[in-house]
Motif scaffolding. Structure first.
Motif, short mmCIF file in Angstrom:
data_model
loop_
_atom_site.label_atom_id
_atom_site.label_comp_id
_atom_site.label_asym_id
_atom_site.label_seq_id
_atom_site.Cartn_x
_atom_site.Cartn_y
_atom_site.Cartn_z
N GLY A 11 -44.33 80.47 0.99
CA GLY A 11 -45.32 79.95 0.06
C GLY A 11 -46.74 80.10 0.57
N LYS A 12 -46.91 80.07 1.88
CA LYS A 12 -48.23 80.25 2.51
C LYS A 12 -48.55 81.72 2.75
N GLY A 13 -47.59 82.61 2.46
CA GLY A 13 -47.80 84.04 2.69
C GLY A 13 -47.73 84.44 4.14
N GLU A 14 -47.03 83.68 4.96
CA GLU A 14 -46.98 83.94 6.40
C GLU A 14 -45.79 84.79 6.84
N ILE A 15 -44.86 85.10 5.94
CA ILE A 15 -43.72 85.94 6.29
C ILE A 15 -44.16 87.39 6.22
N ARG A 16 -44.07 88.09 7.33
CA ARG A 16 -44.44 89.51 7.36
C ARG A 16 -43.27 90.39 6.92
N GLU A 17 -42.05 90.00 7.32
CA GLU A 17 -40.88 90.80 6.97
C GLU A 17 -39.62 90.03 7.31
N LEU A 18 -38.59 90.25 6.53
CA LEU A 18 -37.27 89.75 6.85
C LEU A 18 -36.39 90.96 7.11
N GLU A 19 -35.76 90.99 8.27
CA GLU A 19 -34.80 92.05 8.61
C GLU A 19 -33.40 91.51 8.38
N LEU A 20 -32.65 92.15 7.51
CA LEU A 20 -31.25 91.81 7.30
C LEU A 20 -30.44 92.74 8.18
N LEU A 21 -29.94 92.21 9.30
CA LEU A 21 -29.28 93.02 10.31
C LEU A 21 -27.79 93.11 10.05
N SER A 22 -27.29 94.33 9.90
CA SER A 22 -25.86 94.57 9.71
C SER A 22 -25.15 94.44 11.06
N LEU A 23 -24.11 93.61 11.08
CA LEU A 23 -23.36 93.40 12.31
C LEU A 23 -21.91 93.81 12.14
N GLU A 24 -21.27 94.10 13.26
CA GLU A 24 -19.85 94.42 13.24
C GLU A 24 -19.08 93.24 12.66
N GLY A 25 -18.14 93.51 11.80
CA GLY A 25 -17.37 92.45 11.16
C GLY A 25 -17.70 92.30 9.69
N GLY A 26 -18.65 93.08 9.20
CA GLY A 26 -18.95 93.09 7.77
C GLY A 26 -19.84 91.97 7.30
N PHE A 27 -20.70 91.45 8.15
CA PHE A 27 -21.65 90.44 7.70
C PHE A 27 -23.03 90.75 8.27
N TYR A 28 -24.00 89.98 7.86
CA TYR A 28 -25.39 90.20 8.24
C TYR A 28 -25.98 88.89 8.74
N ILE A 29 -27.04 89.01 9.54
CA ILE A 29 -27.89 87.87 9.86
C ILE A 29 -29.32 88.27 9.51
N ALA A 30 -30.15 87.27 9.27
CA ALA A 30 -31.54 87.52 8.89
C ALA A 30 -32.47 87.14 10.02
N ARG A 31 -33.37 88.06 10.34
CA ARG A 31 -34.43 87.81 11.31
C ARG A 31 -35.74 87.80 10.55
N VAL A 32 -36.52 86.75 10.73
CA VAL A 32 -37.78 86.57 10.02
C VAL A 32 -38.91 86.84 10.99
N ARG A 33 -39.80 87.75 10.58
CA ARG A 33 -40.94 88.11 11.44
C ARG A 33 -42.22 87.50 10.88
N LEU A 34 -42.91 86.75 11.74
CA LEU A 34 -44.24 86.24 11.44
C LEU A 34 -45.23 87.11 12.22
N ASP A 35 -46.48 86.73 12.26
CA ASP A 35 -47.46 87.53 13.00
C ASP A 35 -47.13 87.66 14.47
N ASP A 36 -46.68 86.57 15.09
CA ASP A 36 -46.55 86.57 16.55
C ASP A 36 -45.16 86.20 17.06
N VAL A 37 -44.18 86.03 16.17
CA VAL A 37 -42.86 85.61 16.61
C VAL A 37 -41.80 86.07 15.60
N GLU A 38 -40.58 86.26 16.10
CA GLU A 38 -39.42 86.53 15.24
C GLU A 38 -38.42 85.41 15.42
N MET A 39 -37.82 84.97 14.31
CA MET A 39 -36.84 83.89 14.36
C MET A 39 -35.64 84.25 13.50
#
Length: 101
Positions: A11-39
């Motif tokens: 809502g504040k426009g602070e998300i730079r990108e979300l990476e949907l990472l494909s993992l072994e086992g047929g599922f994904y996890i999401a990594r959220v990138r801000l200006d200075d950190v990934e979570m």
């Protein structure tokens, strides 16, 4: 980062990108990138949220303001067979959180 925090930052426009990472086992996890950190996006129990597909992610984030997303898939075949020289980068495919028709 949980869904509420993600929604607030989006809502504040602070998300730079979300990476949907494909993992072994047929599922994904999401990594959220801000200006200075990934979570990693976490579920209610504090563990990485297991996402089944881009459609599942769209459903989970349907009330969150849109931001750039990319599907990330590593090429296991190239790593196993060693067919290329030099570093092997992941396949990165941009996608939208907007519902598809």
């Amino acid at each position: 980062m949980n869904l509420q925090q993600l929604a607030e930052l989006a809502g504040k426009g602070e998300i730079r990108e979300l990476e949907l990472l494909s993992l072994e086992g047929g599922f994904y996890i999401a990594r959220v990138r801000l200006d200075d950190v990934e979570m990693t996006l976490l579920d209610d129990s504090g563990k990485p949220m297991r996402i089944g597909s881009t459609t599942h992610l769209r459903d989970v984030l349907q009330r969150v303001p849109p931001f750039p997303c990319v599907l990330v898939q590593h090429c296991v075949h190239d790593e196993m067979c060693g067919t290329r020289e030099g570093p092997i980068g992941a396949l990165r495919i941009p996608f939208s959180l907007a519902a598809t028709l």
